[in-house]
Design a protein around this motif. Structure first.
Motif, short mmCIF file in Angstrom:
data_model
loop_
_atom_site.label_atom_id
_atom_site.label_comp_id
_atom_site.label_asym_id
_atom_site.label_seq_id
_atom_site.Cartn_x
_atom_site.Cartn_y
_atom_site.Cartn_z
N GLY A 144 33.33 59.75 39.34
CA GLY A 144 32.96 60.35 40.62
C GLY A 144 32.27 59.39 41.57
O GLY A 144 32.10 59.70 42.75
N LEU A 145 31.87 58.23 41.09
CA LEU A 145 31.22 57.24 41.97
C LEU A 145 32.25 56.38 42.72
O LEU A 145 31.90 55.62 43.62
CB LEU A 145 30.30 56.33 41.16
N MET A 146 33.52 56.51 42.30
CA MET A 146 34.55 55.63 42.89
C MET A 146 35.14 56.26 44.16
O MET A 146 35.52 57.43 44.15
CB MET A 146 35.69 55.44 41.88
N PRO A 147 35.26 55.48 45.24
CA PRO A 147 35.94 56.00 46.43
C PRO A 147 37.38 56.39 46.07
O PRO A 147 38.03 55.70 45.27
CB PRO A 147 35.94 54.80 47.38
N GLU A 148 37.86 57.48 46.68
CA GLU A 148 39.20 57.96 46.32
C GLU A 148 40.30 56.95 46.64
O GLU A 148 41.29 56.86 45.92
CB GLU A 148 39.48 59.28 47.02
N ASN A 149 40.11 56.21 47.72
CA ASN A 149 41.16 55.24 48.11
C ASN A 149 40.84 53.83 47.62
O ASN A 149 41.27 52.85 48.23
CB ASN A 149 41.34 55.25 49.63
N PHE A 150 40.10 53.74 46.53
CA PHE A 150 39.68 52.43 46.02
C PHE A 150 40.86 51.46 45.89
O PHE A 150 40.77 50.30 46.28
CB PHE A 150 38.99 52.61 44.66
N GLU A 151 41.98 51.97 45.35
CA GLU A 151 43.11 51.05 45.07
C GLU A 151 43.72 50.48 46.36
O GLU A 151 44.32 49.42 46.33
CB GLU A 151 44.16 51.74 44.20
N ASP A 152 43.55 51.18 47.46
CA ASP A 152 44.06 50.65 48.73
C ASP A 152 43.15 49.56 49.28
O ASP A 152 43.53 48.79 50.15
CB ASP A 152 44.12 51.76 49.80
N LEU A 153 41.92 49.55 48.81
CA LEU A 153 40.90 48.70 49.43
C LEU A 153 40.44 47.55 48.52
O LEU A 153 39.56 46.78 48.89
CB LEU A 153 39.67 49.56 49.77
N VAL A 154 41.04 47.47 47.34
CA VAL A 154 40.54 46.47 46.39
C VAL A 154 41.29 45.14 46.53
O VAL A 154 42.50 45.11 46.80
CB VAL A 154 40.59 47.01 44.94
N ILE A 155 40.55 44.07 46.38
CA ILE A 155 41.12 42.72 46.34
C ILE A 155 40.79 42.16 44.96
O ILE A 155 39.61 42.09 44.60
CB ILE A 155 40.47 41.83 47.43
N PHE A 156 41.80 41.83 44.21
CA PHE A 156 41.52 41.34 42.86
C PHE A 156 41.27 39.83 42.88
O PHE A 156 42.04 39.06 43.46
CB PHE A 156 42.67 41.69 41.91
N VAL A 157 40.20 39.46 42.22
CA VAL A 157 39.77 38.05 42.19
C VAL A 157 40.86 37.14 41.63
O VAL A 157 41.03 36.01 42.09
CB VAL A 157 38.49 37.95 41.32
N GLU A 158 41.59 37.67 40.65
CA GLU A 158 42.61 36.83 40.00
C GLU A 158 43.63 36.30 41.00
O GLU A 158 44.30 35.31 40.74
CB GLU A 158 43.35 37.64 38.92
N ASN A 159 43.75 36.97 42.16
CA ASN A 159 44.72 36.52 43.17
C ASN A 159 44.15 35.47 44.11
O ASN A 159 44.85 34.97 44.98
CB ASN A 159 45.21 37.71 44.01
N SER A 160 42.84 35.17 43.99
CA SER A 160 42.30 34.15 44.90
C SER A 160 42.38 32.77 44.24
O SER A 160 42.80 32.63 43.10
CB SER A 160 40.90 34.51 45.38
N ASN A 161 41.93 31.80 45.01
CA ASN A 161 42.12 30.41 44.66
C ASN A 161 41.31 29.98 43.41
O ASN A 161 40.09 29.93 43.46
CB ASN A 161 41.65 29.63 45.91
N LYS A 162 42.02 29.67 42.34
CA LYS A 162 41.32 29.25 41.11
C LYS A 162 40.88 27.80 41.25
O LYS A 162 41.68 26.96 41.67
CB LYS A 162 42.29 29.38 39.93
N ILE A 163 39.63 27.51 40.95
CA ILE A 163 39.15 26.13 41.13
C ILE A 163 38.44 25.62 39.87
O ILE A 163 37.98 26.40 39.03
CB ILE A 163 38.15 26.02 42.30
N LYS A 164 38.36 24.31 39.80
CA LYS A 164 37.57 23.68 38.73
C LYS A 164 36.14 23.58 39.25
O LYS A 164 35.91 23.17 40.38
CB LYS A 164 38.16 22.28 38.48
N LEU A 165 35.17 23.99 38.44
CA LEU A 165 33.78 23.98 38.89
C LEU A 165 33.19 22.57 38.82
O LEU A 165 33.63 21.75 38.01
CB LEU A 165 32.95 24.92 38.01
N PRO A 166 32.18 22.29 39.66
CA PRO A 166 31.55 20.96 39.59
C PRO A 166 30.90 20.73 38.22
O PRO A 166 30.56 21.69 37.51
CB PRO A 166 30.49 21.02 40.69
N ASN A 167 30.73 19.47 37.88
CA ASN A 167 30.22 19.12 36.55
C ASN A 167 28.85 19.73 36.26
O ASN A 167 28.52 20.02 35.10
CB ASN A 167 30.13 17.61 36.38
N ASN A 168 28.04 19.91 37.31
CA ASN A 168 26.70 20.45 37.05
C ASN A 168 26.74 21.94 36.70
O ASN A 168 25.71 22.56 36.49
CB ASN A 168 25.74 20.19 38.23
N PHE A 169 27.94 22.52 36.65
CA PHE A 169 28.06 23.91 36.25
C PHE A 169 28.51 24.06 34.79
O PHE A 169 28.79 25.17 34.32
CB PHE A 169 28.99 24.69 37.19
#
Ligand SMILES: [Zn+2]
Length: 270
Positions: A144-169
């Motif tokens: 009940g906490l989820m907006p009804e149109n959640f699936e229309d409004l979601v952006i999945f992280v897996e679709n964004s730019n995958k990067i290598k993290l800096p060495n200090n991470f």
């Protein structure tokens, strides 16, 4: 410019011994933090804390068990929407909400922001989206906490730019650059919940933050590598992954002392 402000929307209580084995069973307060991020793409929230909807959604069994297990305290003026209004921010001004995971103390306010798009790991969403009744409860999920149109409004992280993290991470080595500017990077922190999202952020002054959600509950846990009481394993999606993630955060903390690591339930002042 990128600026971050930490706020708190309510708290719950748990026995201290659950998070610090060997300590007393007296009740300890766990604030529900969320963050406001001012970014060139717009105003962004990282989680929302609780909202009063938690009480409505836990009136009946089995959801009522959730409120018994983690008693929640929230005054109406403590909800994210109310506090943002005090800062001069209207609900429609929030452009994105980055969701660390789908527990009620992180998604309580999603429905309050009508113009927001949601950013999360697809794996995290898939793990809860069809859950109902007891299986939802076991995953700490209140549909009940989820907006009804959640699936229309979601952006999945897996679709964004995958990067290598800096060495200090190290020992973390890869993340997802959410807006292509290297300022907001999502890093998977599995264990507490499937597809839990940690956010690595660099603000205007160059200060770096790592918002680790519920990878641990107390700052002491990653600083001193304190695993919670075994009984807390029942709350985790994957107890082995939980320990591995916490161990990696402890290594990161030791390698990178200038990084501010922020668990969602630590005190804002930690
Ligand atoms: Zn959680």
């Amino acid at each position: 410019m990128v600026e971050i402000t930490f706020l708190k929307a309510g708290y719950c209580t748990h026995p201290e011994a659950m998070v610090l084995p060997g300590s007393s069973w007296k009740s300890m307060v766990f604030p529900a933090l969320f963050a406001l991020i001012d970014h060139p793409m717009g105003l962004i929230l990282f989680d929302t804390g609780y909202s009063e909807r938690f009480y409505q959604e836990t009136q009946h069994l089995p959801q009522k068990l959730y409120a018994w297990l983690t008693p929640v305290y929230l005054e109406p003026q403590e909800s994210a929407i109310y506090q943002l209004k005090l800062l001069g921010i209207q609900p429609k001004d929030i452009k994105y909400i980055i969701i660390s995971h789908f527990h009620a103390d992180h998604i309580g306010g999603l429905k309050d922001f009508p113009k927001a798009e949601f950013i999360c790991f697809q794996s995290g969403y898939n793990a809860i989206k069809n859950k109902q009744g007891l299986s939802a409860l076991k995953a700490g999920f209140l549909a009940g906490l989820m907006p009804e149109n959640f699936e229309d409004l979601v952006i999945f992280v897996e679709n964004s730019n995958k990067i290598k993290l800096p060495n200090n991470f190290a020992p973390f080595d890869q993340g997802f650059d959410l807006f292509g500017d290297g300022r907001l990077i999502a890093i998977e922190l599995p264990g507490h919940a499937v597809g839990q999202l940690g956010l690595y952020l660099t603000d205007n002054s160059g200060q770096q933050y790592f918002l680790i959600a519920d990878a641990c509950w107390l700052s002491r846990a990653y600083q001193e590598l304190i695993y919670p009481q075994r009984i807390a394993d029942l709350l985790f999606a994957d107890k082995r992954a939980y320990r591995q993630t916490l161990k990696k955060i402890n290594q990161l903390y030791r390698n990178n002392p200038d990084l501010k690591i922020v668990p969602s339930h630590s005190s804002i002042k930690d």
